[in-house]
Structure formats: structure tokens, C-alpha cells
Motif scaffolding. Structure first.
Motif, PDB file in Angstrom:
ATOM      1  N   LEU A 157     -13.197   0.001 -10.015  1.00 25.75           N
ATOM      2  CA  LEU A 157     -11.933   0.119  -8.717  1.00 25.75           C
ATOM      3  C   LEU A 157     -10.428  -0.803  -9.451  1.00 25.75           C
ATOM      4  CD1 LEU A 157     -12.535   0.415  -5.005  1.00 25.75           C
ATOM      5  CD2 LEU A 157     -12.421   2.153  -6.910  1.00 25.75           C
ATOM      6  N   PRO A 158      -9.801  -0.103 -10.298  1.00 22.02           N
ATOM      7  CA  PRO A 158      -9.555  -0.793 -11.229  1.00 22.02           C
ATOM      8  C   PRO A 158      -8.098  -1.795 -10.672  1.00 22.02           C
ATOM      9  CG  PRO A 158      -8.040   1.252 -10.911  1.00 22.02           C
ATOM     10  CD  PRO A 158      -9.870   1.259 -10.020  1.00 22.02           C
ATOM     11  N   PHE A 159      -7.182  -1.554  -8.826  1.00 30.27           N
ATOM     12  CA  PHE A 159      -6.650  -2.360  -8.358  1.00 30.27           C
ATOM     13  C   PHE A 159      -7.396  -2.985  -6.824  1.00 30.27           C
ATOM     14  CE2 PHE A 159      -4.237   1.412 -10.611  1.00 30.27           C
ATOM     15  CZ  PHE A 159      -3.960   0.512 -11.792  1.00 30.27           C
ATOM     16  N   VAL A 160      -5.962  -4.002  -6.852  1.00 28.72           N
ATOM     17  CA  VAL A 160      -6.300  -5.049  -5.546  1.00 28.72           C
ATOM     18  C   VAL A 160      -5.293  -4.393  -4.937  1.00 28.72           C
ATOM     19  CG1 VAL A 160      -6.804  -6.684  -4.079  1.00 28.72           C
ATOM     20  CG2 VAL A 160      -8.383  -6.098  -5.896  1.00 28.72           C
ATOM     21  N   TYR A 161      -4.397  -4.342  -3.728  1.00 32.63           N
ATOM     22  CA  TYR A 161      -3.211  -4.058  -3.752  1.00 32.63           C
ATOM     23  C   TYR A 161      -3.149  -5.224  -3.008  1.00 32.63           C
ATOM     24  CZ  TYR A 161      -2.589   1.437  -5.340  1.00 32.63           C
ATOM     25  OH  TYR A 161      -3.190   2.064  -5.970  1.00 32.63           O
ATOM     26  N   LEU A 162      -2.206  -6.313  -2.121  1.00 30.90           N
ATOM     27  CA  LEU A 162      -1.395  -7.188  -1.734  1.00 30.90           C
ATOM     28  C   LEU A 162      -0.750  -7.166  -0.856  1.00 30.90           C
ATOM     29  CD1 LEU A 162      -1.256  -9.583  -4.624  1.00 30.90           C
ATOM     30  CD2 LEU A 162      -3.169  -8.513  -3.143  1.00 30.90           C
ATOM     31  N   GLY A 163      -0.014  -5.769  -0.996  1.00 29.11           N
ATOM     32  CA  GLY A 163       1.024  -5.623   0.178  1.00 29.11           C
ATOM     33  C   GLY A 163       1.848  -5.640  -0.307  1.00 29.11           C
ATOM     34  N   TYR A 164       2.957  -6.414   0.183  1.00 24.50           N
ATOM     35  CA  TYR A 164       4.440  -6.596  -0.953  1.00 24.50           C
ATOM     36  C   TYR A 164       4.692  -8.067  -0.579  1.00 24.50           C
ATOM     37  CZ  TYR A 164       5.380  -2.108   1.492  1.00 24.50           C
ATOM     38  OH  TYR A 164       5.210  -0.843   1.514  1.00 24.50           O
ATOM     39  N   TRP A 165       5.530  -8.066  -1.284  1.00 21.40           N
ATOM     40  CA  TRP A 165       6.075  -9.806  -2.748  1.00 21.40           C
ATOM     41  C   TRP A 165       7.472  -8.882  -2.249  1.00 21.40           C
ATOM     42  CZ3 TRP A 165       8.837 -10.017  -6.644  1.00 21.40           C
ATOM     43  CH2 TRP A 165       9.204 -11.647  -7.669  1.00 21.40           C
ATOM     44  N   VAL A 166       8.087 -10.460  -2.103  1.00 24.06           N
ATOM     45  CA  VAL A 166       9.553 -10.496  -1.239  1.00 24.06           C
ATOM     46  C   VAL A 166      10.062 -11.232  -2.177  1.00 24.06           C
ATOM     47  CG1 VAL A 166      10.876 -10.283  -0.252  1.00 24.06           C
ATOM     48  CG2 VAL A 166       8.690  -9.336   1.022  1.00 24.06           C
ATOM     49  N   PRO A 167      10.779 -11.564  -2.881  1.00 26.46           N
ATOM     50  CA  PRO A 167      11.880 -12.309  -3.979  1.00 26.46           C
ATOM     51  C   PRO A 167      12.562 -13.255  -2.785  1.00 26.46           C
ATOM     52  CG  PRO A 167      12.353 -10.442  -5.095  1.00 26.46           C
ATOM     53  CD  PRO A 167      10.899 -10.239  -4.110  1.00 26.46           C
ATOM     54  N   GLY A 168      12.459 -14.528  -3.120  1.00 23.60           N
ATOM     55  CA  GLY A 168      12.898 -15.343  -2.662  1.00 23.60           C
ATOM     56  C   GLY A 168      12.661 -15.586  -0.551  1.00 23.60           C
ATOM     57  N   SER A 169      11.278 -15.011  -0.747  1.00 22.22           N
ATOM     58  CA  SER A 169      10.810 -14.975   0.934  1.00 22.22           C
ATOM     59  C   SER A 169       9.421 -16.133   0.618  1.00 22.22           C
ATOM     60  CB  SER A 169      10.252 -14.241   1.526  1.00 22.22           C
ATOM     61  OG  SER A 169       8.879 -14.599   1.856  1.00 22.22           O
TER      62      SER A 169
ATOM     63  N   LYS B 146      -0.087   4.513  -3.665  1.00 19.34           N
ATOM     64  CA  LYS B 146       0.992   4.524  -5.034  1.00 19.34           C
ATOM     65  C   LYS B 146       2.145   4.852  -5.288  1.00 19.34           C
ATOM     66  CE  LYS B 146      -4.397   6.927  -6.842  1.00 19.34           C
ATOM     67  NZ  LYS B 146      -4.405   7.440  -5.925  1.00 19.34           N
ATOM     68  N   GLN B 147       2.706   4.850  -4.101  1.00 26.10           N
ATOM     69  CA  GLN B 147       4.312   4.718  -4.485  1.00 26.10           C
ATOM     70  C   GLN B 147       4.845   3.773  -3.379  1.00 26.10           C
ATOM     71  OE1 GLN B 147       6.062   9.375  -3.840  1.00 26.10           O
ATOM     72  NE2 GLN B 147       2.979   9.954  -3.445  1.00 26.10           N
ATOM     73  N   GLY B 148       4.221   2.371  -3.214  1.00 29.75           N
ATOM     74  CA  GLY B 148       4.397   1.703  -2.386  1.00 29.75           C
ATOM     75  C   GLY B 148       4.285   1.987  -0.748  1.00 29.75           C
TER      76      GLY B 148
ATOM     77  N   LEU C  73       8.883  -5.295  -2.352  1.00 25.80           N
ATOM     78  CA  LEU C  73       8.337  -4.407  -3.542  1.00 25.80           C
ATOM     79  C   LEU C  73       7.274  -4.782  -3.691  1.00 25.80           C
ATOM     80  CD1 LEU C  73      10.796  -6.247  -6.438  1.00 25.80           C
ATOM     81  CD2 LEU C  73      10.720  -4.249  -5.947  1.00 25.80           C
ATOM     82  N   SER C  74       5.808  -3.365  -3.434  1.00 25.21           N
ATOM     83  CA  SER C  74       4.454  -3.749  -2.734  1.00 25.21           C
ATOM     84  C   SER C  74       4.053  -4.350  -4.351  1.00 25.21           C
ATOM     85  CB  SER C  74       4.338  -1.660  -3.040  1.00 25.21           C
ATOM     86  OG  SER C  74       2.880  -1.674  -3.098  1.00 25.21           O
TER      87      SER C  74
END
Length: 274
Positions: A206-218, A48-50, A70-71
Motif C-alpha cells: 500500500l503506497p500511503f499512510v494517512y496521518l489526519g490533519y497537520w496544522v501549521p502553528g499548532s 484522497k480529497q482530504g 491540511l490533510s
């Protein structure tokens, strides 16, 4: 003399190395071991904290002068697929989903090798052998599942076409690592696996699906911003992504807090404080 593991997690920092997402950058990770009876609680809390899990380690980017990573997670109750995603879901609706315990198979490894050769031939996993692959899948101290997708109508009999190593958190599904058949291009299997995980999360409340990191510009991470109801962990809180273009990949010596301050701000589960 009796020896035991420390109750409070110990945090460490990796040495800088080339960034796999943005050219000319150097990456560094803050990490801690995931072990003992409180592993599940620690994984839930830090996710929950990235933080993300890799085998028996939890990590979060902590680069010296860059805060681009960014998570990202999808809020399942608010998600509405766009037209393209609806077509992708329809094209792969006939695939058979199997949810198994975390156990590596020859079929998985063969698919993994073909995926890497086609998509990430120069990546950090390119030289992973079958024993390292088995460790990636099987070395988990928490509730983990291997979600497989089979094409039963494939020529020559049932064929494994996609796999996702998935952690079950207290508030969602964390897609630790997924790979798929690079030759089945019209189906957009990577997108389909995410859509199906949203369906699984909804089925299990379950409320969320966590995708890992999103990187703007990548370019490698751009696809995540195409999902509706996407949230990112930024400035110490989860927030709607809004306009993806508004999130510049900051590069500045003061864009990242000192490691000691980062660790001091981490909210640990009660079991780790006792």
C-alpha cells in the motif's frame, strides 16, 4: 410506500465552535454520512480529497475564514527514517503487534482513559464513557482494524501499551485514532506506531499512510512535519510539504470557498452517481 437512502451523498456543515488546534479560531466541518453498500468506495474516494472518517461520518474542515488544517500522508516507498526515528524503532522493536477486528476491550478503554488524562484532559473526548468508546471503535461500515502493541516483558505480565484504530483504504492505511501509555516516555510510542504502520503498508504493497490533519502553528500537530516523504492536500491536490515554515495558517474571509462551490468540486465515486 418504499423508502430508501439517497444514492448521492448529502453534505452538511456543522455550527462553528472553538478550534481545538489554534487559539482564538472557530472551526466548522463539512460532512456526509458513510453508509450503505457504497461506503468503502466513498471512503476511499473522499480520503484522497482530504476527508477523514469518524464512525459513520466523513468530514473535512471548512472554517469560514481559516484554511490552516491540511490533510497529511506519508509516501511509503520514498520514506527514510531520520536518526531519532531509527532509535525509536529500535527501542520498541520487541513489542508484539496484534491486528484485530474492530472490537473494544476493557484493556483498551483503561489505556485510553490514562492517555486522555495525561495528554488531552480538556479535549473533546475527555468525558467519553465506555459505551462511547466502544462506538468509536466498533461503529464502522468499512474495513477497519484495531492494531494493538503489547509489551510481553513488562513487570506483572504482558501489558497493552499502544493502540491504533486503522482503516484499510484502496491506496493505504488511514490512522483514524491512536493512543498509548503516557508513562512509557523513553520509547516515543506515538512515533513508533506511525513507523510501524509504514512497515505494515510496505508489507502489504500500500503506497500511503494517512496521518489526519497537520496544522501549521499548532504544537499538537507539529510532530507530523518531522516525517520524511510527507505530502499535504492543499489547493485541491496532494503535494510534497517542502519547508513546513512556508505554509502559513491563512486567516482571511476569502481564504475558503463558499460551501456550495466546495461541494460542487468534490469528486464522487461512480457508484454514488448512479
Amino acid at each position: 410506500m418504499r423508502h430508501s437512502l439517497p444514492l448521492t451523498p448529502q453534505f452538511y456543515v456543522t455550527a462553528p465552535q472553538p478550534c481545538p488546534y489554534l487559539d482564538g479560531r472557530r472551526e466548522r466541518k463539512l460532512f456526509t454520512a458513510l453508509q450503505g453498500s457504497g461506503a468503502a468506495e466513498l471512503n476511499d474516494k473522499l480520503s484522497k480529497q482530504g476527508f477523514r472518517r469518524s464512525q459513520n461520518v466523513l468530514y473535512r474542515p471548512s472554517c469560514a475564514d481559516c484554511s490552516a488544517c491540511l490533510s497529511a500522508r506519508i509516501r511509503c516507498d520514498a520514506f527514510n527514517p531520520n536518526r531519532t526515528q531509527r532509535k525509536i524503532a529500535a527501542r520498541s522493536a520487541g513489542l508484539r503487534r496484534e491486528v484485530n477486528s474492530p472490537w473494544a476491550t476493557d484493556e483498551q478503554y483503561e489505556l485510553f482513559r490514562r492517555y486522555l488524562a495525561a495528554r488531552h484532559a480538556k479535549g473533546g473526548m475527555a468525558d467519553m464513557d465506555v459505551f462511547e468508546f466502544a462506538a468509536m471503535v466498533e461503529e464502522t461500515p468499512i474495513r477497519t482494524r484495531v492494531v494493538e502493541y503489547w509489551d510481553d516483558e513488562a513487570e506483572g505480565g504482558p501489558r497493552l501499551v499502544a493502540v491504533c484504530l486503522t482503516d484499510v483504504l484502496d491506496d493505504g492505511l488511514s490512522m483514524v485514532y491512536s493512543f498509548y501509555d503516557p508513562d512509557v516516555r523513553p520509547r516515543s510510542l506515538g512515533t513508533y506506531v506511525i513507523l510501524d504502520h509504514i512497515a505494515i503498508a510496505r508489507e502489504t504493497s500500500l503506497p500511503f499512510v494517512y496521518l489526519g490533519y497537520w496544522v501549521p502553528g499548532s504544537p499538537k500537530m507539529g510532530y507530523k512535519a518531522a516525517f520524511d516523504a510527507l505530502e499535504i492536500y492543499k489547493s485541491g491536490r496532494w503535494q510534497p510539504i517542502g519547508d513546513p515554515a512556508a505554509h502559513a495558517h491563512e486567516v482571511h474571509p476569502l481564504s475558503v470557498e463558499p460551501i456550495a462551490e466546495q461541494v460542487a468540486r468534490i469528486d464522487l465515486p461512480d457508484i454514488a452517481r448512479r
